[in-house]
Design a protein around this motif. Structure first.
Motif, PDB file in Angstrom:
ATOM      1  N   HIS A  11      12.781 104.008 -63.639  1.00  0.00           N
ATOM      2  CA  HIS A  11      13.453 102.687 -63.019  1.00  0.00           C
ATOM      3  C   HIS A  11      12.895 102.134 -62.057  1.00  0.00           C
ATOM      4  CE1 HIS A  11      17.048 100.331 -61.895  1.00  0.00           C
ATOM      5  NE2 HIS A  11      16.614 100.636 -60.585  1.00  0.00           N
ATOM      6  N   GLY A  12      12.507 100.987 -62.258  1.00  0.00           N
ATOM      7  CA  GLY A  12      11.682 100.161 -61.449  1.00  0.00           C
ATOM      8  C   GLY A  12      11.954  98.751 -61.260  1.00  0.00           C
ATOM      9  N   LEU A  45       8.446  99.688 -56.950  1.00  0.00           N
ATOM     10  CA  LEU A  45       9.371 100.750 -56.444  1.00  0.00           C
ATOM     11  C   LEU A  45       9.807 101.421 -57.910  1.00  0.00           C
ATOM     12  CD1 LEU A  45      11.350  98.459 -54.048  1.00  0.00           C
ATOM     13  CD2 LEU A  45       9.533  99.667 -53.562  1.00  0.00           C
ATOM     14  N   VAL A  46       9.301 102.693 -57.755  1.00  0.00           N
ATOM     15  CA  VAL A  46       9.580 103.691 -59.030  1.00  0.00           C
ATOM     16  C   VAL A  46      10.528 104.585 -58.865  1.00  0.00           C
ATOM     17  CG1 VAL A  46       8.497 104.667 -60.798  1.00  0.00           C
ATOM     18  CG2 VAL A  46       7.263 102.547 -59.758  1.00  0.00           C
ATOM     19  N   HIS A  47      11.416 105.126 -59.743  1.00  0.00           N
ATOM     20  CA  HIS A  47      12.345 106.173 -59.501  1.00  0.00           C
ATOM     21  C   HIS A  47      11.980 106.954 -60.974  1.00  0.00           C
ATOM     22  CE1 HIS A  47      14.881 109.360 -58.990  1.00  0.00           C
ATOM     23  NE2 HIS A  47      15.730 108.899 -60.114  1.00  0.00           N
ATOM     24  N   LEU A  48      11.624 108.026 -61.100  1.00  0.00           N
ATOM     25  CA  LEU A  48      11.448 108.658 -62.287  1.00  0.00           C
ATOM     26  C   LEU A  48      12.528 109.627 -62.268  1.00  0.00           C
ATOM     27  CD1 LEU A  48      10.048 109.745 -64.852  1.00  0.00           C
ATOM     28  CD2 LEU A  48       8.628 111.304 -63.462  1.00  0.00           C
ATOM     29  N   ALA A  71      19.103 103.829 -57.079  1.00  0.00           N
ATOM     30  CA  ALA A  71      19.879 103.145 -56.087  1.00  0.00           C
ATOM     31  C   ALA A  71      18.870 102.570 -54.883  1.00  0.00           C
ATOM     32  CB  ALA A  71      20.847 103.799 -55.671  1.00  0.00           C
ATOM     33  N   GLU A  72      17.846 103.551 -54.607  1.00  0.00           N
ATOM     34  CA  GLU A  72      17.256 103.315 -53.343  1.00  0.00           C
ATOM     35  C   GLU A  72      16.120 102.252 -53.849  1.00  0.00           C
ATOM     36  OE1 GLU A  72      13.924 105.558 -50.124  1.00  0.00           O
ATOM     37  OE2 GLU A  72      14.776 106.751 -51.798  1.00  0.00           O
ATOM     38  N   VAL A  73      15.610 102.311 -55.376  1.00  0.00           N
ATOM     39  CA  VAL A  73      14.708 101.400 -55.677  1.00  0.00           C
ATOM     40  C   VAL A  73      15.521  99.918 -55.796  1.00  0.00           C
ATOM     41  CG1 VAL A  73      13.702 100.303 -57.776  1.00  0.00           C
ATOM     42  CG2 VAL A  73      13.688 102.597 -57.338  1.00  0.00           C
ATOM     43  N   TYR A  98      14.521  96.766 -52.908  1.00  0.00           N
ATOM     44  CA  TYR A  98      14.261  95.558 -53.892  1.00  0.00           C
ATOM     45  C   TYR A  98      14.928  94.252 -53.353  1.00  0.00           C
ATOM     46  CZ  TYR A  98      13.714  92.141 -57.945  1.00  0.00           C
ATOM     47  OH  TYR A  98      13.393  91.166 -58.599  1.00  0.00           O
ATOM     48  N   ALA A  99      16.303  94.457 -52.942  1.00  0.00           N
ATOM     49  CA  ALA A  99      17.211  93.587 -52.732  1.00  0.00           C
ATOM     50  C   ALA A  99      16.676  93.136 -51.333  1.00  0.00           C
ATOM     51  CB  ALA A  99      18.703  93.899 -52.653  1.00  0.00           C
ATOM     52  N   ARG A 100      16.580  94.239 -50.415  1.00  0.00           N
ATOM     53  CA  ARG A 100      16.025  93.781 -49.028  1.00  0.00           C
ATOM     54  C   ARG A 100      14.812  92.875 -48.822  1.00  0.00           C
ATOM     55  NH1 ARG A 100      15.995  99.064 -45.915  1.00  0.00           N
ATOM     56  NH2 ARG A 100      16.169 100.123 -47.750  1.00  0.00           N
TER      57      ARG A 100
END
Length: 143
Positions: free
Chosen positions: A111-112, A125-128, A85-87, A91-93
């Motif tokens: 997820h990126g 921006l990456v979340h593993l 969700a932080e990614v 990204y949206a901002r």
């Protein structure tokens, strides 16, 4: 600490872009040709005028000075986030603040999202998701 130096065309506009992403400008390390943006406790992004950035590059082997016209501004920097969700939020901002969407190649549990800032610097921006990567219960500390 990691310090990422980026040449930018307009220091104030670039500082505004990174503020819009939720990052803080660190006034202690700002000057006329440089703005310091704190991405995390251990990562700073130094936004530098082309002239200041050229000065950091050093002289070529022939001893001639590096000129601002010699600077080719583009980098690829990846940062990890605590959640998917932080990614999506950052990204949206970034897009709302004038960033451009870029393709991102997702692989497995990653997820990126990827965007370019107004100066063309690309950010991933990456979340593993470790639960998916190694499976539930496999994250136990070994002794």
């Amino acid at each position: 600490m990691v310090i990422v130096n980026l040449p930018v065309r307009d220091l104030l506009a670039s500082a505004g872009f990174y503020r819009a992403l939720g990052f803080a400008v660190d006034e202690e390390f700002c000057e006329v040709e440089a703005v310091s943006v704190r991405v995390s406790g251990s990562v700073l992004v130094m936004l530098l005028s082309f002239e200041r950035y050229a000065g950091f590059l050093g002289a070529p082997d022939d001893g001639s000075p590096t000129r601002p016209d010699d600077v080719h501004p583009q980098s690829l920097t990846s940062i990890s986030t605590a959640t998917a969700a932080e990614v999506d939020d950052i990204y949206a901002r970034a897009l709302a603040a004038g960033g451009s969407p870029r393709a991102f190649v997702a692989q497995g549990p990653v997820h990126g999202r990827s965007f370019a800032d107004p100066d063309g610097h690309v950010w991933e921006l990456v979340h593993l998701d470790l639960e998916v990567a190694v499976g539930p219960g496999d994250l136990r500390a070994s002794s």
